[in-house]
Design a protein around this motif. Sequence first.
Motif, short mmCIF file in Angstrom:
data_model
loop_
_atom_site.label_atom_id
_atom_site.label_comp_id
_atom_site.label_asym_id
_atom_site.label_seq_id
_atom_site.Cartn_x
_atom_site.Cartn_y
_atom_site.Cartn_z
N ASP A 122 -64.62 28.73 -30.89
CA ASP A 122 -63.54 29.05 -31.82
C ASP A 122 -63.31 27.92 -32.81
N ALA A 123 -63.29 26.69 -32.33
CA ALA A 123 -63.06 25.55 -33.23
C ALA A 123 -64.16 25.47 -34.28
N ALA A 124 -65.40 25.70 -33.88
CA ALA A 124 -66.51 25.63 -34.83
C ALA A 124 -66.38 26.72 -35.90
N LEU A 125 -66.06 27.93 -35.48
CA LEU A 125 -65.99 29.03 -36.44
C LEU A 125 -64.72 28.99 -37.27
N GLN A 126 -63.62 28.48 -36.70
CA GLN A 126 -62.43 28.26 -37.52
C GLN A 126 -62.73 27.23 -38.61
N THR A 227 -47.08 19.83 -33.23
CA THR A 227 -46.60 18.87 -32.24
C THR A 227 -47.43 17.59 -32.18
N PRO A 228 -48.78 17.63 -32.29
CA PRO A 228 -49.51 16.36 -32.28
C PRO A 228 -49.04 15.39 -33.37
N GLN A 229 -48.76 15.93 -34.56
CA GLN A 229 -48.29 15.08 -35.65
C GLN A 229 -46.89 14.52 -35.35
N LEU A 230 -46.00 15.37 -34.83
CA LEU A 230 -44.65 14.91 -34.53
C LEU A 230 -44.63 13.89 -33.40
N LEU A 231 -45.48 14.10 -32.39
CA LEU A 231 -45.57 13.12 -31.31
C LEU A 231 -46.06 11.77 -31.82
N ALA A 232 -47.06 11.80 -32.71
CA ALA A 232 -47.59 10.55 -33.26
C ALA A 232 -46.53 9.84 -34.09
N LEU A 233 -45.81 10.59 -34.93
CA LEU A 233 -44.77 9.97 -35.76
C LEU A 233 -43.65 9.41 -34.89
N LEU A 234 -43.31 10.12 -33.83
CA LEU A 234 -42.25 9.64 -32.94
C LEU A 234 -42.64 8.32 -32.29
N GLU A 235 -43.89 8.20 -31.83
CA GLU A 235 -44.32 6.95 -31.20
C GLU A 235 -44.44 5.82 -32.22
N MET A 236 -44.89 6.14 -33.43
CA MET A 236 -44.93 5.12 -34.47
C MET A 236 -43.53 4.61 -34.79
N HIS A 237 -42.58 5.54 -34.82
CA HIS A 237 -41.18 5.16 -35.08
C HIS A 237 -40.63 4.32 -33.93
N ALA A 238 -41.04 4.65 -32.70
CA ALA A 238 -40.58 3.87 -31.54
C ALA A 238 -41.08 2.44 -31.60
N ARG A 239 -42.33 2.26 -32.07
CA ARG A 239 -42.91 0.91 -32.15
C ARG A 239 -42.36 0.12 -33.33
N PRO A 541 -64.36 17.10 -32.37
CA PRO A 541 -63.54 16.82 -31.18
C PRO A 541 -62.44 15.81 -31.43
N TRP A 542 -62.45 15.14 -32.60
CA TRP A 542 -61.42 14.15 -32.92
C TRP A 542 -60.33 14.74 -33.82
N GLU A 543 -60.41 16.02 -34.11
CA GLU A 543 -59.46 16.65 -35.02
C GLU A 543 -58.36 17.36 -34.25
N ASP A 544 -57.11 17.12 -34.64
CA ASP A 544 -56.00 17.82 -34.03
C ASP A 544 -55.91 19.24 -34.54
N GLY A 545 -55.51 20.13 -33.67
CA GLY A 545 -55.15 21.49 -34.04
C GLY A 545 -53.74 21.73 -33.54
N PRO A 546 -53.45 22.92 -33.01
CA PRO A 546 -52.15 23.11 -32.35
C PRO A 546 -51.98 22.21 -31.13
N THR A 547 -53.11 21.79 -30.56
CA THR A 547 -53.12 20.84 -29.45
C THR A 547 -53.79 19.55 -29.90
N TRP A 587 -54.73 15.39 -39.88
CA TRP A 587 -55.35 16.05 -38.73
C TRP A 587 -56.05 15.05 -37.82
N ARG A 588 -55.72 13.79 -37.98
CA ARG A 588 -56.20 12.72 -37.09
C ARG A 588 -55.02 12.01 -36.44
N ALA A 589 -53.94 12.76 -36.21
CA ALA A 589 -52.69 12.16 -35.73
C ALA A 589 -52.88 11.46 -34.39
N THR A 590 -53.52 12.15 -33.44
CA THR A 590 -53.67 11.58 -32.09
C THR A 590 -54.54 10.34 -32.13
#
Length: 595
Positions: A122-126, A227-239, A541-547, A587-590
């Motif tokens: 699915d990731a390849a064809l998307q 969510t991957p982007q929001l989680l990354a921003l939250l941790e960057m803000h925490a640091r 495999p290094w690209e974020d999607g919904p997960t 799309w490289r948030a994680t």
Amino acid sequence: MSISPIYGWLRRDLSRYAAWLLMLASLLLPMLVQAGNRMAGNPSPYLAQHGKDPVHWREWRPEVIAEARRGNRLILVSLGYYACHWCHVMQRETWADREVAKFVNANFIAVKVDREVNAGLDAALQGFSERTRGVAGWPLNVFLTPEGYPLLALTYVPRDDFLQVAKALAERWRRESNSLSRLARQAARPATRRAITDLPQAFLTTAKAEADMLRGGFGQTAKFPMTPQLLALLEMHARKPDPTLDEFLRLTLGQMITGGLRDHVAGGFFRYTVDPDWSEPHFEKMLYDNALLAVLYLRAAEVLEEPRYTGIGLETVDLMLAEMGARRGSAADGLVASLSAVDDQGREGGGYLWAREEIERVLDAADYALVERVWGLDRAAVFELGYLPHEVRPASEQERTRLAPVLARLKTLRQQRAIPRDEKVLTGWNGLALAALCAAARADPRYRQDADALYAFVRARLWDGRRLVKGVSGGKALPGAELEDYAYLAYGLSHYVALTGRADAKRFLHTLLEAGWKRFHDGKDFRMEEASMLASSHADPWEDGPTPAPAAILAAVSQAAGGPGLSKRGAQALASARVAATGSPLWRATLANSE
């Protein structure tokens, strides 16, 4: 002539004739079965629901490519999932249509794919659809050459449009198959893209540029949690505290819980809204969304010092256990993949929408006056089936307190409605759920028993001592675990080890990580599947999607897991991937957030 010799001759001849018929049937029967629809009884509920389509659906297996090559036939790969609204629509309009089916069966080898089971494909064809058409999503219908090169992609289109495209493509393939094959091979070559310098800063800059500072989230059309982007921003803000990030995170987290993305009656979140104001959802609920959002809100409660977020995170976990537990209310048998967008009568949102009269009938005048104002019942309903309870107009904290018993009453009434579930228990998504249960247990110890139960299930049912299964469904194991299954389960296990300190869990985590590296890393980079049937795969495999990006998760958990081998490999993989990162930093948030 006497009759008996004739009878004897006929008997011998008929016997030989019957034997010949049996031999012929034994040769033809596999061909007849092969030509028919093979989806009935499939352990994937999504594939099984297509079992009565007149289209001769096949599963994605090596013999499909072999048959296509023998006959020089195009392959139609149609990907979707059980909870998907537009997948249901396309099935009704197109795949159930006998004229469409007759043409598809005569001209293509038709393959149905549950995107949740074949995530790498699915990731390849998307990715192919995104590159060639600028859009992606589900349902996704991709025509492949007999060699396995993607040629043309379509997302949802009405029945007549699909048939027009299919006829034009089939005719052109008959006349120009060599040139079309050449074009597909050329399209498969990866485009040259400039490397990103200073990925963390590039991600932060891009995220701020794409942020909707008026309504929250990213973009100006449909709104996804991302969510991957929001989680990354939250941790960057925490640091490193950043006032702009603080404002954006609070705005976005607030909009997602007061608007229509969240189910205010029973808790949990829908997959996305079709509008930029977070008001009009598509009604499917995915396990991965809810698990990740639970982690996000529980972490945001700590970083942003906002107690309300703890309640939202725990409410989301409660929804996961109550409605998504394979054994409802428990994690002991794992959690199922999703709740459908349509109810048991095939109506989109039927499980969640209310007629004004229904609400008025069960409330007293004061309560009805409150919900009329807050939920916008004095306006025309947006949805055909009625109103979705959410804050159309802002509510005060006092009003939210008054709304709590009203919502509890509606929740009791809604339990009489049937919302179909995709009963697959997927390994990777249950890894994310384990992380959510552990985050909940840190906020409230009563969730510890749920985390223990899910851990025990994973060990007993999803791991055979050497490898993971993709999941279980209908009592059957789903083979073909992918990188995301190893990565997300390792992520959940790392949370469980941190919560419990259990030595057996730590040993299992290290064993799982070693297996993930062995199966999905070739010494240079990760791949999404152990083996791909596509002639060329561009799944990143290094690209974020919904997960989150599975390679970034596996490498980061390895780096933190301890032990010189795993830690070194994880650190080296992350460093190499950051240097080689291309495309949009968003799309490289994680990866950008990994240290």
